[in-house]
Design an enzyme around this catalytic site. Structure first.
Site, PDB file in Angstrom:
ATOM      1  N   HIS A 155      12.104 -13.660  31.877  1.00 55.62           N
ATOM      2  CA  HIS A 155      12.911 -14.292  30.802  1.00 55.62           C
ATOM      3  C   HIS A 155      14.393 -13.988  31.005  1.00 55.62           C
ATOM      4  O   HIS A 155      15.148 -13.879  30.043  1.00 55.62           O
ATOM      5  CB  HIS A 155      12.472 -13.808  29.418  1.00 55.62           C
ATOM      6  CG  HIS A 155      10.990 -13.885  29.204  1.00 55.62           C
ATOM      7  ND1 HIS A 155      10.361 -15.022  28.765  1.00 55.62           N
ATOM      8  CD2 HIS A 155      10.015 -12.960  29.404  1.00 55.62           C
ATOM      9  CE1 HIS A 155       9.051 -14.801  28.688  1.00 55.62           C
ATOM     10  NE2 HIS A 155       8.824 -13.566  29.082  1.00 55.62           N
ATOM     11  N   SER A 274      37.981 -23.138  42.617  1.00 52.72           N
ATOM     12  CA  SER A 274      38.383 -24.123  41.625  1.00 52.72           C
ATOM     13  C   SER A 274      39.718 -24.736  42.037  1.00 52.72           C
ATOM     14  O   SER A 274      40.547 -24.071  42.651  1.00 52.72           O
ATOM     15  CB  SER A 274      38.503 -23.425  40.270  1.00 52.72           C
ATOM     16  OG  SER A 274      39.333 -24.171  39.417  1.00 52.72           O
TER      17      SER A 274
END
Ligand code: ARG
Length: 488
Positions: A155, A274
């Site tokens: 999880h 970026s």
């Protein structure tokens, strides 16, 4: 080159025009099966000559024309509804009506099915090779990191400490099944539909086994209708590729998450930055690997949807079935190679990994196992550790004292009645915690080393099978060329 400006030999004057002509044509997409079609044509003509359906001279004439087609390449083909029509048109243009004998005892239906299978074999071998590359990368990482502990997650939360090797082997094992699924698909792809003609066989005395042999196929698909109409071999291939892509997407996602937590350093070659934020190092390449599973599952769905409900025998829908698989095999093979490279070049920061391995009281299960092994029912031990975890969550560090206090509260007797402090300390240490999980398939370094020895051997075994398949294709190709040379 979708042009059907001139009528081809199949369409003639009657079907030569109309607004749908470029919609109808698969000539551009058929570039992929250009070499396949030449081989299929050659094998068919050699068989026709051997069976005295055409004379040796006629065969020689046609085979020479096919050599010219080969030299002029796909771009040199005349207009046509598809590559089969275009090649036949070229042969007839070159040698006159005798060229029209090439299409005796066959149909474009068995022809195209054979071409797809012939080409797909090569693509499947490339895909298999890529899985081997990825498996080798994972095995190398595993061999180097059997002792490198790291957090294991369920999880996405810290669950139990494991090792980098155990993580890598988990994907290697899944990819080994992908290799096996692709080999299985290969075996069913490598069957010849030739001689089925349109769907109902032929009056000519064809030797279907001989054509299969000349093309390196392993056998003949018996029933002519199934042989020419089925595309289940595409479904099987697309499904194996989609499964592989799904495994890769999990692998890519793990690496993205690990990189995000500083648990792995991805090489710059597999990262991007970026355009505005200069400090960024983004795992773009792996995000694209992750996305490839979308393409592959879309391809499988597109294919199945196209095939669903098609009646017997050939329907032109089938022309649109094939490109799904070409797109899938290209995308998934490339993604597999990229994933292999990203794994091979990633760096695993051992100290950071070890420091993180025990986070979130991930050793709790190991301590509970220890209590259970000392006679306390596992469910009660679970309760002890749950209480200890609750205290830890409130700010306490997982320690012997914390576990002892919880045990005393739950058991109403001191923990030392059951286990020594030393044993608990050992279970609380992520490295020993991992080492103790030495059940078959567990992460203990010794266990993983034994697994690795077998997995490495399996991988080499698959490599040998792959080499063998590639060699038999090359041998068939050489034999066919020799047969052709005997005529021309
Ligand atoms: N281009 C066609 C395909 O890819 C070839 C078979 C055409 N056969 C026919 N009966 N129209 O399926």
């Amino acid at each position: 080159m979708t042009g059907l400006d001139d009528s081809d030999v199949v369409r003639r004057e009657r079907f030569s025009g109309g607004p749908a002509r470029s919609f109808l044509s698969s000539l551009d997409a058929d570039e992929r099966i250009f070499e396949a079609d030449l081989a299929v044509d050659r094998a068919h003509v050699v068989m026709l000559a051997e069976q005295d359906v055409v004379s040796d001279d006629e065969a020689a004439t046609i085979l020479q024309a096919l050599d010219v087609v080969e030299v002029e390449e796909h771009a040199g083909l005349p207009a046509g509804e598809d590559i089969h029509a275009a090649i036949e048109t070229s042969v007839i243009d070159q040698v006159g009506p005798v060229g029209g004998k090439m299409h005796t005892a066959r149909s474009r239906n068995d022809e195209v099915a054979a071409c797809i299978r012939y080409r797909l074999r090569e693509d499947l071998l490339d895909a298999i090779e890529a899985t081997l590359l990825a498996r080798e990368s994972l095995l190398t990482v595993a061999t180097e990191h059997t002792e490198t502990v790291m957090p294991g997650f369920t999880h996405l939360q810290p669950a139990q400490p494991t090792t980098v090797a155990h993580w890598a082997c988990s994907y290697q094992q899944a990819l080994a099944r992908d290799t096996a699924r692709l080999f299985d698909a290969y075996a069913r792809v490598n069957q010849s539909p030739l001689g089925a003609a349109a769907f109902a066989g032929t009056t000519f005395d064809v030797d279907r086994e001989r054509v299969a042999e000349l093309l390196g196929f392993d056998g003949v698909l018996d029933n002519a209708t199934d042989a020419s109409a089925t595309r289940d071999f595409l479904v099987e291939t697309a499904s194996a590729l989609a499964t592989l892509a799904t495994h890769l997407s999990g692998l890519a996602e793990d690496l993205v998450v690990f990189a995000n937590k500083g648990l792995v350093d991805l090489a710059d070659d597999y990262s991007s930055t970026s355009s505005i934020m200069p400090q960024k190092v983004n795992p773009d390449t792996l995000e694209l690997v992750r996305a490839t599973a979308g393409d592959a599952s879309a391809g499988l769905n597109g294919l199945l949807t196209t095939l669903k409900g098609l009646p017997r025998a050939y329907n032109r829908d089938l022309q649109r079935a094939t490109p799904h698989v070409w797109a899938s095999v290209d995308a998934v093979t490339e993604a597999t190679e990229v994933a292999a490279g990203a794994v091979a070049t990633a760096d695993w920061p051992e100290e950071k990994l070890e420091a993180a391995a025990g986070e979130g009281f991930s050793t709790a299960t190991g301590v509970a196992d220890l209590l259970a092994a000392s006679g306390i029912p596992f469910r009660t031990a679970h309760e002890v550790l749950a209480l200890a975890a609750e205290t830890a969550e409130e700010g306490g560090t997982p320690s012997y004292d914390l576990v002892a206090a919880a045990a005393e509260e739950v058991l109403d007797e001191p923990l030392s009645t059951y286990v020594s402090e030393d044993a608990v300390q050992t279970a609380l240490d992520p490295v020993s915690n991992v080492a103790a999980r030495d059940s078959l398939g567990g992460p203990a370094p010794e266990t993983v080393r034994a697994h690795l020895a077998e997995a490495t051997e399996d991988c080499s075994g698959d490599e040998a099978i792959l080499d063998c398949l590639a060699e038999s294709l090359d041998a068939a190709d050489d034999d066919l060329r020799e047969e052709v040379t005997a005529y021309v």
